[in-house]
Motif scaffolding. Structure first.
Motif, PDB file in Angstrom:
ATOM      1  N   TYR A  76     -42.436  -2.320  -3.527  1.00  0.00           N
ATOM      2  CA  TYR A  76     -42.872  -0.463  -4.229  1.00  0.00           C
ATOM      3  C   TYR A  76     -42.711  -0.361  -5.493  1.00  0.00           C
ATOM      4  O   TYR A  76     -41.198  -0.248  -6.089  1.00  0.00           O
ATOM      5  N   ILE A  77     -42.657   0.397  -6.664  1.00  0.00           N
ATOM      6  CA  ILE A  77     -42.188   0.696  -7.736  1.00  0.00           C
ATOM      7  C   ILE A  77     -41.555   2.749  -7.328  1.00  0.00           C
ATOM      8  O   ILE A  77     -41.852   2.730  -7.139  1.00  0.00           O
ATOM      9  N   GLN A  78     -40.071   1.827  -7.155  1.00  0.00           N
ATOM     10  CA  GLN A  78     -39.375   3.225  -6.980  1.00  0.00           C
ATOM     11  C   GLN A  78     -38.088   3.462  -8.217  1.00  0.00           C
ATOM     12  O   GLN A  78     -37.482   2.541  -9.136  1.00  0.00           O
ATOM     13  N   LYS A  79     -38.796   4.754  -8.698  1.00  0.00           N
ATOM     14  CA  LYS A  79     -38.426   4.984 -10.652  1.00  0.00           C
ATOM     15  C   LYS A  79     -36.498   5.126 -10.271  1.00  0.00           C
ATOM     16  O   LYS A  79     -36.209   3.873 -11.077  1.00  0.00           O
ATOM     17  N   HIS A 281     -31.462   0.556  -2.717  1.00  0.00           N
ATOM     18  CA  HIS A 281     -32.103   2.301  -1.865  1.00  0.00           C
ATOM     19  C   HIS A 281     -32.297   2.996  -2.575  1.00  0.00           C
ATOM     20  O   HIS A 281     -31.101   2.989  -3.245  1.00  0.00           O
ATOM     21  N   PRO A 282     -33.201   4.248  -2.588  1.00  0.00           N
ATOM     22  CA  PRO A 282     -33.474   5.081  -3.726  1.00  0.00           C
ATOM     23  C   PRO A 282     -31.986   5.802  -3.792  1.00  0.00           C
ATOM     24  O   PRO A 282     -32.490   6.503  -4.863  1.00  0.00           O
ATOM     25  N   VAL A 283     -31.867   6.579  -2.472  1.00  0.00           N
ATOM     26  CA  VAL A 283     -30.573   7.492  -2.943  1.00  0.00           C
ATOM     27  C   VAL A 283     -29.242   6.066  -3.583  1.00  0.00           C
ATOM     28  O   VAL A 283     -29.194   6.868  -4.142  1.00  0.00           O
ATOM     29  N   ILE A 284     -29.209   5.132  -3.353  1.00  0.00           N
ATOM     30  CA  ILE A 284     -28.366   5.280  -3.819  1.00  0.00           C
ATOM     31  C   ILE A 284     -28.240   4.156  -4.849  1.00  0.00           C
ATOM     32  O   ILE A 284     -26.990   4.648  -5.743  1.00  0.00           O
ATOM     33  N   ALA A 285     -29.563   4.052  -6.002  1.00  0.00           N
ATOM     34  CA  ALA A 285     -29.931   3.344  -6.581  1.00  0.00           C
ATOM     35  C   ALA A 285     -29.757   4.913  -8.004  1.00  0.00           C
ATOM     36  O   ALA A 285     -29.091   4.917  -8.989  1.00  0.00           O
TER      37      ALA A 285
END
Length: 400
Positions: A76-79, A281-285
């Motif tokens: 998935y594309i995660q900003k 991971h979105p939070v870590i990124a």
């Protein structure tokens, strides 16, 4: 809490420091007794902006309100992950374009080794004596310290070792070599810098025989040496760049970066050449993106070299034989391992956090947050010098 710590949580050494943490702010860690500890270690170089940095905390909280894990890496594309890898590319040479995000530095090392073997069709990996790249089986196989490896053999085959800074041994890199992997600055060995254009000479030999060069920037990367990455000081660009620790801003992360051509090798033949569930991971990124923005948009890297000068000016003492490293990746080399142990343990009682290095028993780590002030440096150095002036060489051993 202390008894539960020893009863339920697996230990890594017989004698952990076992300080019970209440909270942390800036360059201080507070224990549950209310005592403040000036942090000269930064989570072993993992917290470049110190503790609870407002921009990092805001980025984490903002992402928490949107989504957490939604799909395995790369589907998935995660900003946050896209923006992080794009910003890394902006600050790297054109040959280092694509980044694979992982959960830790050692996982990134594993990915880099796999990529090198896949891209070259060769199996031999050359690493350095006294190297440290992590503790998974692949990373352990390229660790150049037999004492830590022998209990876990057999390890990966086709691994050879050369001596860091010894150009005479570079002929061991041949057309059988898939990759040479080196720490840009050797960490566990005592913060040893490359000398006499050593990394450039390795680069030339790799080019000559068609081997890839992997540089491990897990410790020196993300501004710690006064440049975004340590290799910028040493006239050498790697084929694969590995980072971690400080990139996460206090959150767990790793990454390996290479050209598009190299990185695309992991897409097919076989498909899913390297996979991870939680990498990117979105939070870590989000935390990493805020950290990278702050370091690249502020004057912290330039300040780091000035802070190094201040530390070197202040930390002069007969018990210190030399200071190794660059920027805020420094190690005090004491005249004995007993003095190193005593200094670390006695400054802890005085409210200053120092730490050991993995393989050099006479070394004392100084890797504070890049945000540390000159006044905090001066206070920490006053404690060090005071302890050294009144040192009691306890019958104690390094936790390593």
């Amino acid at each position: 809490m202390t008894s539960d710590f020893f009863k339920y949580q697996a230990q890594t050494t017989p004698h952990p420091l076992a300080m019970e943490i209440s909270h942390a702010e800036g360059c201080y860690i507070y224990d549950t007794k209310g005592k403040a500890h000036l942090d000269f270690v930064a989570g072993v170089s993992a917290c470049p902006l110190g503790h609870n940095h407002p921009k990092v905390i805001k980025a984490i909280k903002d992402q928490l309100d949107k989504y957490l894990h939604v799909m395995v890496y790369g589907e998935y594309i995660q900003k946050p992950a896209v923006e992080l890898t794009k910003l890394l590319s902006k600050h790297l040479p054109k040959s280092l374009k694509k980044t694979y995000l992982t959960n830790s530095g050692t996982e990134a090392i594993e990915g880099a080794l796999k990529l090198a073997r896949r891209a070259t069709g060769r199996s031999e990996i050359i690493a350095a004596k006294n190297a440290y790249h992590g503790n998974t089986i692949g990373a352990l196989s390229i660790m150049g310290f037999e004492e830590r490896k022998q209990a876990f053999r057999p390890l990966l085959p086709d691994v050879r070792f050369i001596t860091f800074n010894n150009a005479a041994e570079l002929s061991l890199i041949t057309n059988k070599t898939a990759a040479v992997i080196l720490e840009t600055i050797q960490g566990g060995a005592g913060f040893i810098e490359p000398k006499e254009d050593y990394l450039h000479k390795v680069r030339e030999q790799c080019d000559k025989v068609g081997a890839l060069l992997i540089l491990d920037e897990i410790q020196p990367g993300v501004g710690r040496t006064g440049k975004l990455f340590g290799y910028e000081h040493y006239n050498c660009i790697p084929d694969i760049l590995v980072t971690g620790k400080g990139l996460g801003g206090g959150m767990p992360i790793g990454a390996f970066t290479a050209s598009q051509e190299l990185m695309d090798c992991l897409m097919e033949n076989p498909k899913l050449g390297h996979i991870t569930t939680f990498g990117g991971h979105p939070v870590i990124a989000s935390s990493a993106l805020a950290t990278l923005k702050e370091i690249t948009e502020s004057s912290l890297m330039q300040q780091t070299l000035e802070k190094e000068k201040l530390l070197r000016t202040l930390l002069v003492h007969p018990h210190i034989s030399e200071i190794r490293g660059k920027g805020l990746m420094l190690s005090l080399i004491m005249i004995s391992s007993e003095l190193a142990n005593a200094l670390i343990l006695q400054t802890k009682e005085r409210g200053l956090i120092l730490f050991w290095l993995l393989f050099e028993p006479k070394a004392v780590r100084i890797t504070p947050p890049l945000t540390i002030s000159n006044e905090e440096i001066e206070e920490g150095c006053r404690i060090i010098l005071s302890v050294l002036n009144n040192i009691k060489q306890q019958n104690s051993t390094s936790i390593f």
